[in-house]
Design a protein around this motif. Structure first.
Motif, PDB file in Angstrom:
ATOM      1  N   UNK A   6       0.820  -1.210   0.000  1.00 15.71           N
ATOM      2  CA  UNK A   6       0.000   0.000   0.000  1.00 15.71           C
ATOM      3  C   UNK A   6       0.852   1.256   0.000  1.00 15.71           C
ATOM      4  N   UNK A   7       0.217   2.363  -0.442  1.00 12.95           N
ATOM      5  CA  UNK A   7       0.843   3.677  -0.375  1.00 12.95           C
ATOM      6  C   UNK A   7      -0.255   4.730  -0.264  1.00 12.95           C
ATOM      7  N   UNK A   8      -0.034   5.704   0.613  1.00  9.38           N
ATOM      8  CA  UNK A   8      -0.989   6.820   0.782  1.00  9.38           C
ATOM      9  C   UNK A   8      -0.728   7.879  -0.263  1.00  9.38           C
ATOM     10  N   UNK A   9      -1.825   8.493  -0.786  1.00 10.03           N
ATOM     11  CA  UNK A   9      -1.719   9.499  -1.842  1.00 10.03           C
ATOM     12  C   UNK A   9      -2.565  10.716  -1.452  1.00 10.03           C
ATOM     13  N   UNK A  10      -1.973  11.733  -0.807  1.00 10.78           N
ATOM     14  CA  UNK A  10      -2.746  12.917  -0.393  1.00 10.78           C
ATOM     15  C   UNK A  10      -3.157  13.763  -1.594  1.00 10.78           C
ATOM     16  N   UNK A  11      -4.404  14.124  -1.652  1.00 11.92           N
ATOM     17  CA  UNK A  11      -4.931  15.018  -2.687  1.00 11.92           C
ATOM     18  C   UNK A  11      -5.585  16.220  -1.980  1.00 11.92           C
ATOM     19  N   UNK A  12      -5.046  17.386  -2.226  1.00 10.01           N
ATOM     20  CA  UNK A  12      -5.536  18.588  -1.517  1.00 10.01           C
ATOM     21  C   UNK A  12      -6.024  19.641  -2.514  1.00 10.01           C
TER      22      UNK A  12
END
Length: 374
Positions: A368-374
């Protein structure tokens, strides 16, 4: 014009060690730097912690400490060292040659004590001060008592900071340091049940081959040992956590205390790493750490299945979940013969912001990998 008075206060007599190091060369010069002010001489007393008592010494001490010395050490030398007048009114620096005081024994620790008497003082006093009776340590009785100020005849508490009174010249003014006689460098790291040691020659910095590295528990019982390879490395699997590692090269030794809390702090560094299990390994990575709605996320994966290669038609499934946990993208790639995989995708312009989660499923394993979208 301005007229005023300036008063200069003379430095009070003192001696100190000029460095914090605790290792002295086993061959060549054995000089310990010291600094002195307003003293024309000092007394040097040496206690030797014998090689056979090292494990007992480290049970209650670090290398630079001196608790319960009576159990492990004896006084072996005492000498007056003349310094001349160079330190009158200012700090002067000298090199204390151990070979002029005692005979070096490789693998031993020497505790050095630097004392001074009223007659050694260069402080400007109107009257001379008689020296207290000299203290000759009893090898079977020396202990903390001799550091107490009231062991000096004529001691007066109110005069304890007056260099022109005998109360200033107490055993508490002494400077102390432990030095280990050795040219052997030793670094120890733990990795699960396996302990890794690296042995080097301190003067040259080169790796030392053929050094014996032994591990001991708190009770001094051996837990395992091995000899270093051409790179100076030793790896030993141990049943439990050792208390001490000892490296031996000829007659010289190095000691490293391994008990809990004795290791160097790594709290300022990201050293956690990953626990690698058998089987397929993969890592997901991106070109940056944050994105906006409408951006393209360049997501890539590195695959390592060398221990047990996957078939060329084995599926690699990419699932992307929104911040609300909903599946928003699913892609299937075939293993093929490549190692790097382009898993990039675009974020919709009207996509909700938050942290998306990418999952790469390969058989029974998920990465898994987190992908921040702001």
């Amino acid at each position: 014009d301005v007229v005023g008075e300036v008063e200069f206060t003379a430095e009070m007599p003192a001696v100190r060690f000029a460095s914090s190091g605790n290792i002295v060369a086993g061959a060549g010069e054995a000089v310990v730097p010291i600094s002195v002010v307003n003293l024309k001489a000092i007394d040097v007393r040496v206690y030797q912690v014998y090689e056979g008592n090292m494990l007992q010494f480290f049970q209650g001490n670090d290398l630079d400490e001196g608790s319960k010395l009576r159990s492990v050490a004896r006084p072996v030398a005492e000498r007056r060292v003349e310094l001349g007048m160079e330190s009158e009114g200012q700090w002067a620096h000298y090199g204390l040659d151990l070979d002029q005081i005692t005979q070096r024994e490789p693998g031993a620790i020497y505790r050095l004590e630097l004392h001074f008497r009223p007659s050694y003082s260069l402080y400007p006093c109107t009257a001379d001060i008689a020296d207290p009776a000299p203290f000759a340590p009893n090898p079977d009785q020396f202990g903390p008592y001799y550091s107490e100020p009231w062991s000096v005849p004529g001691y007066t508490y109110s005069e304890r900071d007056n260099p022109c009174h005998v109360s200033y010249y107490t055993p508490g003014r002494k400077a102390t340091k432990n030095v280990l006689i050795s040219d052997v460098g030793l670094v120890v790291k733990s990795g699960g049940d396996t302990w890794h040691a690296y042995v080097s020659d301190l003067p040259s910095g080169q790796a030392t081959a053929g050094a014996e590295v032994a591990f001991f528990n708190y009770q001094g019982q051996p837990m395992g040992s091995a000899r270093s390879n051409a790179q100076g490395k030793v790896s030993v699997a141990l049943d439990g956590t050792p208390f001490m590692a000892v490296a031996t090269v000829g007659r010289q030794k190095a000691y490293v205390k391994l008990e809990r809390g004795a290791s160097l702090s790594l709290s300022a560094f990201d050293v956690g790493g990953e626990h690698v299990e058998d089987g397929v390994q993969a890592m997901l990575y991106t070109e940056r750490g944050i994105w906006h709605p409408g951006d393209s996320i360049h997501l890539d994966a590195i695959l390592d299945d060398r221990p047990n290669p996957l078939p060329a038609d084995h599926p690699l499934v990419l699932n992307v979940f929104s911040p609300q946990g909903q599946l928003v993208l699913r892609k299937v790639h075939l293993r093929g013969d490549q190692t790097l995989f382009n898993l990039g995708f675009a974020v919709a312009a009207d996509a909700p912001t938050g942290t998306y989660r990418a999952e790469l499923v390969i058989g029974s394993k998920t990465f898994t990998k987190s992908l921040p979208v702001e």
